[in-house]
Design an enzyme around this catalytic site. Sequence first.
Site, short mmCIF file in Angstrom:
data_model
loop_
_atom_site.label_atom_id
_atom_site.label_comp_id
_atom_site.label_asym_id
_atom_site.label_seq_id
_atom_site.Cartn_x
_atom_site.Cartn_y
_atom_site.Cartn_z
CG ASP A 210 -0.42 -7.19 10.44
OD1 ASP A 210 -0.75 -6.02 9.94
OD2 ASP A 210 0.29 -6.98 11.45
CG MET B 4 -0.75 -0.03 10.51
SD MET B 4 -1.77 -0.77 11.79
CE MET B 4 -1.15 0.50 12.86
CD GLU C 74 3.25 -0.14 8.71
OE1 GLU C 74 3.27 0.86 9.29
OE2 GLU C 74 3.18 -1.25 9.38
#
Lengths: 414, 414
Positions: free
Chosen positions: A142, A186, A243
């Site tokens: 991330d 993601m 998302e």
Amino acid sequence: MKNVIVGQSGGPTSVINSSLLGVFKTARDRGADTVYGMVHGIKGLLDGDIVDISTRIKNDLDMDLLKRTPSSFLGSCRYKLPDIEGNEKTYEKIFKILKEYEIFAFFYIGGNDSMDTIKKLSDYGAKIKSPIRFMGVPKTIDNDLAITDHTPGYGSAAKYIAATTKEIIRDGLVYDYPVVSVIEVMGRNAGWLTAATALAKGEDCEGVDEIYLPEKVFDVDKFVKRMGELLKKNRSVVVAVSEGVKVADGRYVCELADHVDYVDAFGHKQLAGTARYLAGKVAEKYGVKTRAIELSSLQRCASHITARVDVTEAFNVGGAAVKAAFEGLSGQVITLKRVSDDPYMCITEPADVHFIANVEKKVPDEWITDDGTNVKPELTHYIRPLIQAEIMPLWVDGLPRHIRLQSETEKKAK
Amino acid sequence: MKNVIVGQSGGPTSVINSSLLGVFKTARDRGADTVYGMVHGIKGLLDGDIVDISTRIKNDLDMDLLKRTPSSFLGSCRYKLPDIEGNEKTYEKIFKILKEYEIFAFFYIGGNDSMDTIKKLSDYGAKIKSPIRFMGVPKTIDNDLAITDHTPGYGSAAKYIAATTKEIIRDGLVYDYPVVSVIEVMGRNAGWLTAATALAKGEDCEGVDEIYLPEKVFDVDKFVKRMGELLKKNRSVVVAVSEGVKVADGRYVCELADHVDYVDAFGHKQLAGTARYLAGKVAEKYGVKTRAIELSSLQRCASHITARVDVTEAFNVGGAAVKAAFEGLSGQVITLKRVSDDPYMCITEPADVHFIANVEKKVPDEWITDDGTNVKPELTHYIRPLIQAEIMPLWVDGLPRHIRLQSETEKKAK
């Protein structure tokens, strides 16, 4: 005895095992007697599930396989230590186990929650004047950790996403009729991964048309209207959507569907479905073919495509953590510091875990276009060096070879 | 003048451009003056959208890039020629264009529908005593063509699916709590692609627990019950399900959801959603974490991972089609014939297109276990040679390099 222990925590990355190798190899090189591994992180430690890593990683071939193996070799957990105050028993237990194993230094490879573990353990250690050193080794696809230029794991995920996006863009142009492809990437709160789709654009590729990050409020009607405008110009429209995009009232876009697929065992709504929802809206409005493509968990485990820069840096942060611990540091996280942009160069640097744990780094506003439909060149300039160079799988009988801690059969026999 | 023309049709594969290269290179080597390409297949031919391929593929580097480029380089179409009777005008038009371009041989790279095109054109040609030769070059990731041992494109898709499945299996074991992962694989009627997940199992991998092909009737309740049984034995359960599985009354599983996401522009219901539906059922029943993973269009366009065996065979069927045409054959398709299993060896062999077009080859019943929850070793034995060896992308600035016929900008300027 100078033993060390290492654990992996949180979601895996394609290079999290390179950091494990960095800790393992460097600790042995620096004279550690035994390098222990916690199976499933701190939770395994509490349960006494501890292995001597050298009994599993026995030679150079094992090491090279470890670098290429997806998922966390030692297993992971999603376990946040309770606050010290009022929970001293948990900490006493951990330190008792560490004493039993004669642990000199403790390494934890993970993201935000894992750095919180390091913070609490080193705080408790200081309180009881324990000589044990606690070091954090950052990882997360991330890229949302504070202070560090970027996190190991991000570069390989970005490379996978960008390479895949290029393929989807070529594929989208195959027919002579209009198609809208929505790629779902993601990143619940930070748009770093979604931004990586911008790397697809180049001499040989049209690139994605628009990019929507969770840092900006999402407007479904505006989005659908934009797709209509793009369809007037392009036969194939490809957009990337995080998302985690949310509408003005704070709901996730995937929650807008008149059905919620299901809530998982932890009460989290399944976030996936954003691309599907938006593709449906576009198909409904314009009657064109649409495709919803979720890149899914492959973003964190597609170890058949990794960036050598990332693999090396992941190894290095592990090694640097050992070096720092052996030189006396504790309660620190190894960060990456970009000392040069051209040529790209990063060094490792320890930073106080208190400045890193529980802080979330988002994509800065100045790297996103004002209308929120794309990212600026500064952002791709930042990411590009992180996806450079390759490390090839070891192909055996047609497939990438991995190494595992133990087979499930062995585990059950235990 | 000895000109040839080639087109690509139907869904792409990762190696469809290797067949194009096989036609292009072999035709030039055998003395063709110009090798023309139909842009978007027979539809482009009818619209006069025709290119001289040598103006686009200019040198060895271009050829090597072509081999590594996903999607159909010339563009594709989903256009089925009408029956000859009553539609003579269409055929007259096609043959008039072919005459204008002084075409000696016509090659069409595609699946079932494309072989139907070759059948009709060669039938019509025979009727009007045209000297033009028509040859089919098979491709499809679905592997559902008759007569041929397998189709070019299948091996690379199978390799991608198996490699990805291995990664998903490792990833599924990362935590210490139960997870059910449902992988949804392409294949509306034939289970060849879904069966490729069986290749994941090996010394370093647990393999998928169960495999559900569309050749067998699917029972949702039985499936959910089986997942419960597997959850008692394994922490991580991974199953592969074809997008085309149907329940006893003939409905697709993805149609059972109380919502249908949308019907596409052609009136086809979007098939995707099978894994999502099943994962939801399992989560609901057992309260465990589930993951629905759709491998999506990457199965046909992930050219960053291809099997060298497949690339070579794709090239060879293109080359063999040219050879056969130059030697006087017409109305034939080049098939692959497995002449040896150990060591694996395939030769090319022309076959009458009438025996191939519109016939669908499914996974034979004797290769599926009786309870329909897995495939037999005979099937993996059949697939394994097809995924062997690798061809690496040409990496430029961190990403696989492709080549495109023309940029959209050039196209608009035209």
